[in-house]
Enzyme design. Structure first.
Site, short mmCIF file in Angstrom:
data_model
loop_
_atom_site.label_atom_id
_atom_site.label_comp_id
_atom_site.label_asym_id
_atom_site.label_seq_id
_atom_site.Cartn_x
_atom_site.Cartn_y
_atom_site.Cartn_z
N GLU A 188 0.88 -1.17 0.00
CA GLU A 188 0.00 0.00 0.00
C GLU A 188 0.91 1.21 0.00
OE1 GLU A 188 -1.05 3.00 0.90
OE2 GLU A 188 -2.32 2.67 2.64
N GLU A 197 4.28 8.27 -3.93
CA GLU A 197 5.11 7.57 -2.96
C GLU A 197 6.09 6.61 -3.62
OE1 GLU A 197 3.55 5.85 0.59
OE2 GLU A 197 1.92 7.28 0.70
#
Length: 729
Positions: A188, A197
């Site tokens: 995740e 990210e």
């Protein structure tokens, strides 16, 4: 959660490895850690009240009261773990994907939730097959989170089942860190834009070095979507040139022909667009843009051209985007970050409000792109390893030539946040600063003016009001970018260059360089880099004013004259739910993380939740329950003499449930209180601080009801944080 790239911690810019002392990119560094054998990591953190930086040491042991306490309390981990829809989707997908004992790799493991889900899923398969060869490797790069994860695993009896490695995913090596390539990847490592990210580089390295051929993955696929919209509110957040054209103050931050000097970055900005749904006019249907398959190696870059037909006439001010996760290979388990007007009509359904994943906004340049109903525009989309970019092209029906609307107009010297651009284009705000500065300059023949913050507006205001004024600007955050900007902008506004100077030597050397005294010391206050911080961090203005006391003339005017910490009791059910203490998360005990992650409610005695910055208007359902009240006042006409404190008993005006207190700064610009600039909940371009209560309080206007008292203290002389406590009686 963390990966090769990850969420930045507030106030943190650079980390170094203790062994190799390798300097890292700032986007990665705040969460990049030493190898398993290392014992400590150094992290650079900035004090927002002084602008100074300090090194802190993160030790690989648990010593209470260390300087690393609170590093996780301001992150979005708690909000993620309170997202029950997300947690359930991952659990169902992991249980469905792991069909036999195998090797599972969890990149960016966080508290270990997905790793524990994988262990539990394999236990069932091992019991069925009698095979006990399954294993889980959890990779987490940020040491404070690694320390917390160890506690969670121990609490849930999972320590022996999960191999926790304190490294970035791109540092793992088969044969040394892990015995073999993994069969299943769970991860995740997503932000609101999807890629920020480092999803792509993390997946690339994993497929190249850590996974078997044709691995199983959770999630299975992510798809991005976008929609063209018209919105005056969004337009105001980037179109400063046209907003300035509506003002009559006589100067321009963006003069015609110099648009390339100033603007916002060409990037997507995360925002809860549901909060401005009434201001949004949908100009197109949703459009599918990119698909990213987790089960195969992604490309670093991609491009797409799509024709979009307008469903109504209007001006495209922005492009709103979101993504949908398909968590299983069969396409039965989904999670979406779409606006409510999309998900309310879909099978996926509307998720609860949460702050860790929002929608994203891409601003089209200038006043937008005008389109007619039925007209088609060409959208060019591109992605890099970490961003998704857009560009609109419009076909002119008469000439059939292409008109391009570029993402930017050259190499910008200055980039500001969309909120700051909107503030500078607001005629009421500009008029307030203009009137306050005019009043401050009255009676001063040849005033020496010093702008001590990063204001771009005040130097021009002072130069315009008095043609005999001389203006110095420190611009501590913008620095040389501001210097280059002012060189050009002063001339284009008709101000001679000898009347303005950017002082490069810093405030500590000002007295030596300029023996003549300062007649007017001013600030908005605004410091670049503090836009996402707590509102009272702009009290750095008072710190700087105190340091510069010796350079002020006897009758010098300081503007603002004072700062006022204001507050209001609020009904905040959505924010409370996203920040409340955890207990059981999909069958795993997470109660011990609450204090570390900054939870509210059910905390141990002596522990309190942190005050965090939010745009109140974006916090889901909200309502004011009390009159606005004053907590503390700060007199800028005098230097800091010592600690400040204040207390107030809240006077409620509406019944309901009080979840917390909104706190903000009002800047009183003059001694007569005739000009006050508020940054409260009704002002959408400023963040407020939110102090959630230990327990929601039911408010009744008739009959017995609890009362709330607020106590606050702040010692700027020692650079301490604002301390807010509350009592309920």
């Amino acid at each position: 959660m963390s990966s090769l790239f990850s969420l930045l911690l507030p106030k943190t810019f650079i980390s170094f490895r203790c062994h190799s002392v390798t300097r890292l990119r700032s986007s990665v560094a705040a969460r990049t850690m030493s190898s398993q054998s290392s014992q400590r990591v150094f992290q650079l953190r900035q004090d927002p009240l002084t602008g100074n930086s300090e090194w802190i040491v993160i030790e690989d042991n648990d010593q209470p009261g260390t300087s690393t306490d609170g590093l996780l309390a301001t992150t979005s981990y708690l909000d993620m773990l309170n997202d029950s829809r997300r947690n359930r989707a991952y659990r169902l997908a992991i249980e469905k994907t792991i069909t036999e004992p195998c090797h599972v790799l969890d990149i960016g493991a966080g508290t270990g939730l997905l790793s524990m889900m994988a262990v539990r899923a394999m236990r069932g398969r091992e019991e069925e097959s009698g095979d006990s060869k399954g294993m889980v490797t959890a990779c987490e790069s940020y040491l404070p989170m690694v320390k917390l994860m160890r506690k969670v695993l121990h609490k849930n009896g999972m320590t022996k089942n999960i191999n926790l490695i304190n490294k970035r995913s791109d540092e793992l090596k088969v044969g040394s860190d892990i015995a073999s390539r993994a069969d299943v990847l769970v991860s995740e490592i997503l932000d609101s834009e999807l890629l920020g990210e480092g999803l792509i580089p993390s997946l690339q390295h994993a497929h190249d070095m850590l996974l078997v051929d044709n691995p199983k993955t959770v999630p299975y696929r992510a798809t991005t979507y976008c929609q063209l919209v018209e919105s005056t509110f969004l337009c105001n957040m980037h179109d400063l040139r046209n907003n300035e054209a509506k003002t009559y103050d006589g100067f321009r931050l963006v003069p015609p022909g110099l648009e390339s000097l100033f603007g916002i970055k060409s990037q997507q900005y995360s925002m809860h667009v549901d909060a401005i749904e009434k201001d949004i006019k949908l100009l197109s249907e949703p459009v599918k843009i990119f698909e990213f398959d987790f089960w195969k190696r992604p490309e670093s870059n991609g491009e797409l051209d799509v024709h979009i037909e307008a469903i109504t006439a209007g001006s495209v001010h922005a492009i709103i985007s979101w993504w949908v996760l398909q968590l299983d290979s069969e396409g039965t388990i989904f999670y979406s970050t779409a606006p409510r007007w999309i998900d309310s009509n879909s099978e996926i359904g509307v998720r609860d409000w949460c702050d860790h994943w929002k929608q994203c906004v891409w601003f089209t340049p200038g006043a937008g792109v005008s389109i007619s109903k039925g007209e088609k525009v060409h959208l060019h989309a591109a992605h890099t390893c970490t961003n998704i970019l857009y560009n609109l092209k419009k076909t002119q029906s008469l000439t059939h030539e292409m008109t391009y609307f570029p993402l930017s107009t050259g190499d910008l010297h200055l980039t500001l946040s969309p909120e700051r651009v909107a503030i500078y284009g607001d005629s009421i705000y500009r008029q307030s600063l203009f009137e306050a500065t005019r009043k401050a300059l009255q009676g001063k023949s040849y005033p020496q003016c010093l702008v001590i913050d990063d204001s771009l507006l005040l130097p021009l205001v002072a130069l315009h009001i008095s043609n005999r004024s001389r203006v110095l600007s420190l611009s501590p955050g913008l620095q040389e970018n501001a210097a280059r900007y002012f060189e050009v902008i002063a001339d284009s506004n008709g101000f001679s260059k000898d009347r303005f100077e950017y002082f490069r030597e810093g405030k500590a050397n000002l007295a030596k360089a300029y023996p003549s005294k300062i007649d007017l010391l001013i600030g908005e206050p605004y410091y670049s880099g503090l836009e996402s911080g707590l509102p009272w961090q702009n009290l750095r203005f008072w710190k700087d004013r105190t340091l510069l006391d010796s350079v002020l003339s006897e009758d010098a005017v300081v503007m603002p004259y004072k700062g006022v910490l204001r507050g209001c009791a609020m009904y905040l059910p959505d924010l409370w739910k996203s920040r409340c203490c955890l207990r059981n998360v999909e069958g795993f005990d997470h109660a011990l993380v609450n204090t570390t992650l900054g939870g509210c409610g059910d905390l141990p005695s002596g522990k309190d939740s942190p005050c965090l910055p939010f745009f109140i208007w974006q916090c889901g359902e909200t309502k004011k329950l009390s009159k606005e009240f004053t907590v503390m006042e700060f007199d800028f006409s005098k230097p800091i003499r010592g600690p400040c404190s204040g207390e107030v008993q809240i006077e409620f005006i509406k019944p309901g449930v009080c979840h917390g207190i909104a706190l903000w700064m009002d800047w009183v610009m003059d001694e007569e209180n005739s000009t006050v600039i508020s940054t409260g909940p009704d002002e959408k371009y400023w963040k407020q601080g939110v102090k959630l209560l230990g327990k929601p309080v039911t408010v009744r206007l008739k009959g017995p009801s609890s009362s709330i008292g607020i106590q606050a203290s702040l010692d700027l002389s020692s650079n301490s944080d604002l301390i807010i406590t509350h009592t309920i009686s």
